[in-house]
Design a protein around this motif. Structure first.
Motif, PDB file in Angstrom:
ATOM      1  N   LEU A 353       0.812  -1.129  -0.018  1.00  0.00           N
ATOM      2  CA  LEU A 353      -0.002   0.001   0.014  1.00  0.00           C
ATOM      3  C   LEU A 353       0.865   1.180  -0.061  1.00  0.00           C
ATOM      4  O   LEU A 353       0.350   2.350  -0.588  1.00  0.00           O
ATOM      5  CB  LEU A 353      -1.025  -0.040   1.086  1.00  0.00           C
ATOM      6  N   ASP A 354       2.071   1.158   0.568  1.00  0.00           N
ATOM      7  CA  ASP A 354       2.894   2.453   0.517  1.00  0.00           C
ATOM      8  C   ASP A 354       4.262   2.050   0.911  1.00  0.00           C
ATOM      9  O   ASP A 354       4.466   0.799   1.517  1.00  0.00           O
ATOM     10  CB  ASP A 354       2.238   3.192   1.930  1.00  0.00           C
ATOM     11  N   GLY A 355       5.256   2.697   0.352  1.00  0.00           N
ATOM     12  CA  GLY A 355       6.650   2.550   0.598  1.00  0.00           C
ATOM     13  C   GLY A 355       7.363   2.101  -0.469  1.00  0.00           C
ATOM     14  O   GLY A 355       8.503   2.232  -0.497  1.00  0.00           O
ATOM     15  N   LEU A 356       6.680   1.606  -1.561  1.00  0.00           N
ATOM     16  CA  LEU A 356       7.247   1.354  -3.005  1.00  0.00           C
ATOM     17  C   LEU A 356       6.648   1.868  -4.050  1.00  0.00           C
ATOM     18  O   LEU A 356       5.558   1.928  -3.976  1.00  0.00           O
ATOM     19  CB  LEU A 356       7.337  -0.451  -3.241  1.00  0.00           C
ATOM     20  N   ALA A 357       7.363   1.943  -5.154  1.00  0.00           N
ATOM     21  CA  ALA A 357       6.741   2.570  -6.398  1.00  0.00           C
ATOM     22  C   ALA A 357       7.083   1.589  -7.515  1.00  0.00           C
ATOM     23  O   ALA A 357       8.313   0.867  -7.288  1.00  0.00           O
ATOM     24  CB  ALA A 357       7.251   4.051  -6.745  1.00  0.00           C
ATOM     25  N   ALA A 358       6.552   1.585  -8.618  1.00  0.00           N
ATOM     26  CA  ALA A 358       6.790   0.765  -9.725  1.00  0.00           C
ATOM     27  C   ALA A 358       8.304   1.014 -10.220  1.00  0.00           C
ATOM     28  O   ALA A 358       8.994   0.070 -10.790  1.00  0.00           O
ATOM     29  CB  ALA A 358       6.027   0.962 -10.886  1.00  0.00           C
ATOM     30  N   GLU A 359       8.856   2.083 -10.222  1.00  0.00           N
ATOM     31  CA  GLU A 359      10.174   2.465 -10.668  1.00  0.00           C
ATOM     32  C   GLU A 359      11.195   2.110  -9.531  1.00  0.00           C
ATOM     33  O   GLU A 359      12.636   2.181  -9.904  1.00  0.00           O
ATOM     34  CB  GLU A 359      10.334   3.716 -10.906  1.00  0.00           C
ATOM     35  N   ASP A 360      10.949   1.555  -8.240  1.00  0.00           N
ATOM     36  CA  ASP A 360      11.990   1.213  -7.420  1.00  0.00           C
ATOM     37  C   ASP A 360      12.604  -0.080  -7.713  1.00  0.00           C
ATOM     38  O   ASP A 360      12.064  -0.864  -8.563  1.00  0.00           O
ATOM     39  CB  ASP A 360      11.298   1.312  -5.849  1.00  0.00           C
ATOM     40  N   TYR A 361      13.862  -0.514  -7.079  1.00  0.00           N
ATOM     41  CA  TYR A 361      14.419  -1.646  -7.177  1.00  0.00           C
ATOM     42  C   TYR A 361      14.817  -2.297  -5.963  1.00  0.00           C
ATOM     43  O   TYR A 361      15.100  -1.379  -4.864  1.00  0.00           O
ATOM     44  CB  TYR A 361      15.865  -1.337  -7.781  1.00  0.00           C
ATOM     45  N   ILE A 362      14.586  -3.634  -5.573  1.00  0.00           N
ATOM     46  CA  ILE A 362      14.612  -4.184  -4.434  1.00  0.00           C
ATOM     47  C   ILE A 362      15.610  -5.369  -4.708  1.00  0.00           C
ATOM     48  O   ILE A 362      15.659  -6.178  -5.678  1.00  0.00           O
ATOM     49  CB  ILE A 362      13.346  -4.408  -3.660  1.00  0.00           C
ATOM     50  N   ALA A 363      16.207  -5.804  -3.375  1.00  0.00           N
ATOM     51  CA  ALA A 363      16.990  -6.879  -3.439  1.00  0.00           C
ATOM     52  C   ALA A 363      16.183  -8.184  -2.631  1.00  0.00           C
ATOM     53  O   ALA A 363      15.520  -7.932  -1.768  1.00  0.00           O
ATOM     54  CB  ALA A 363      18.306  -6.747  -2.878  1.00  0.00           C
TER      55      ALA A 363
END
Length: 447
Positions: A353-363
């Motif tokens: 719901l909050d904290g990440l956007a489509a353009e982010d990258y995660i490991a």
């Protein structure tokens, strides 16, 4: 005293070198696109999905493999009208084939007459033959009757072939059944995969629909009957339509960017996800062109979810303590708190719901990760299970670089290290043969 000070200084230099080597060249952590992992940005997310305008209906025009083509009158990309001649059969060649088939049938019929005559003659002889010869006549008659039945069957098959040829022999021209465009011409009768293919494929004019793709992670987000909006990529043109088909029978494997979960995937890797084509029937096709690329968006009246769904294995923490992920910020890792919604047990995903956007990258979480670790978008291609090379031995000590069981290798520090011990016997240090410490670099592999 001076010699002891020199030894201490050398030991200090070596220690600093080792610490520097261990702290530098930190393995880069592979981070993946949130949009790719969640399918967010395709249909089922807040952004638009890519689509392409395709034909509503394809017309397959087959050729008679027993007939020779005299002339092909069209080419790929050509517009044709209903009734226009596509190709012409060679009637002269066809007539020769028909005549040959008639001759074969006549020969088989004569063979049947001959067999019938032989059977009749044997039956007459059998009546007057002694009892000891009755069995021999019976066997001969049965063999001839079997040959006769086979010949009669062959006549039936050949006659059907002849009927098929003669039924169309009066028509040399094959015409287009609809107005459209020639999409493909297949001279070999098979496609690139060896499957049977029509001789000519026509795309009917005016009958367009839009094709998109949905990832298996978001498959449950769309359904037949959901209304959508189609937007042009080049101007403000808008069309409306409804999802009429989801082709779950013909999935295509996602590439590495769209892998389900984590790690590098290939065509037979169970970690790769599948994409399914879906089709939108348009309320109007005015202004659209075949092959045009568009955007597909859920309309206000749709039931498509507008939240991203992330695999739970990427989340750290708990419902009580709160969740966080290893996210990329300015080329480095950071712990980022996220707000989650509903958990889907079927797909093992949480709504983000909050904290990440489509353009982010995660490991993907791994032991040893720390905030500030460098990140990379490059997929690791080496074997993550391979033994470290030329830098660290099984004991964890630096190999071939100056240390052997805690002692400095001979020759590592000039003349004072001939025995592997720093003179004085009180202190041990590590170095390399060329006076420099070494460390194996690399990247952290996603599972």
């Amino acid at each position: 005293m001076k010699k002891r000070m020199l030894c201490c200084l050398l030991a200090l230099v070596l220690a600093v070198g080792l610490l520097s080597a261990c702290g530098s060249g930190k393995a880069a952590v592979y981070v993946q696109s949130v949009a790719a992992l969640t399918g967010y940005g395709s249909l089922g997310g807040a952004n638009a999905s890519s689509g392409v305008v395709v034909a509503q209906k394809e017309i397959k025009v087959d050729r008679d493999s027993s007939r020779k083509i005299k002339q092909l009158n069209v080419e790929v990309g050509q517009e044709v009208k209903s009734g226009e001649v596509l190709f012409t059969y060679d009637m002269e060649d066809m007539q020769l084939t028909i005549d040959k088939a008639k001759l074969e049938i006549e020969q088989m019929k004569n063979n049947v007459k001959d067999l019938t005559s032989q059977i009749s003659q044997l039956e007459k002889e059998k009546k007057s033959a002694p009892t000891s010869e009755q069995l021999s006549y019976t066997v001969q008659i049965q063999a001839l009757e079997a040959d006769k039945k086979e010949a009669e069957y062959n006549i039936t098959v050949k006659q059907k072939e002849l009927d098929a040829m003669t039924s169309g022999s009066g028509t040399a021209n094959v015409t287009a059944p609809v107005d459209g465009k020639v999409q493909a011409i297949n001279e070999n009768g098979t496609d690139s995969s060896g499957n049977a293919a029509a001789y000519i494929t026509l795309v009917q004019d005016g009958a367009y629909r839009v094709k998109g793709k949905i990832n298996e992670l978001n498959r449950s987000d769309i359904a037949v009957g959901v209304p959508v909006v189609i937007r042009s990529r080049v101007d403000d043109s808008v069309w409306s339509g409804t999802i009429t088909e989801i082709d779950t029978e013909n999935p295509s494997s996602g590439n590495a960017d769209f892998s389900y979960g984590y790690g590098y995937s290939n065509s037979d890797d169970t970690s790769s996800s599948s994409n399914y084509p879906f089709y939108v029937e348009l309320d109007s096709t005015d202004g659209l062109m075949l092959g045009q690329h568009v955007y597909i968006e859920p309309s206000d009246g749709g039931t498509v979810s507008d939240t991203m769904k992330l695999d739970a294995s990427f989340l750290q923490g708990s419902a009580e303590e709160g969740f966080w992920v290893w996210a990329e910020k300015d080329g480095k890792l950071e712990k980022r708190t996220v707000t989650v919604g509903t958990f889907d047990e079927t797909y093992n995903t949480y709504e983000i719901l909050d904290g990440l956007a489509a353009e982010d990258y995660i490991a993907f979480p791994e032991d040893g990760m720390e905030e500030g670790d460098p990140t990379t978008h490059t997929m690791p291609t080496e074997d993550p299970n391979a033994e470290p090379s030329d830098g660290v031995d099984d004991s964890g000590m630096i190999d071939n670089g100056g240390i052997d069981d805690g002692y400095v290798d001979s020759g590592a520090i000039g003349d004072s290290a001939d025995t592997g011990l720093i003179e004085g016997g009180e202190e041990e240090s590590a170095g390399s043969e060329d006076g420099e410490s070494s460390q194996t670099g690399g990247v952290t592999y996603a599972r």
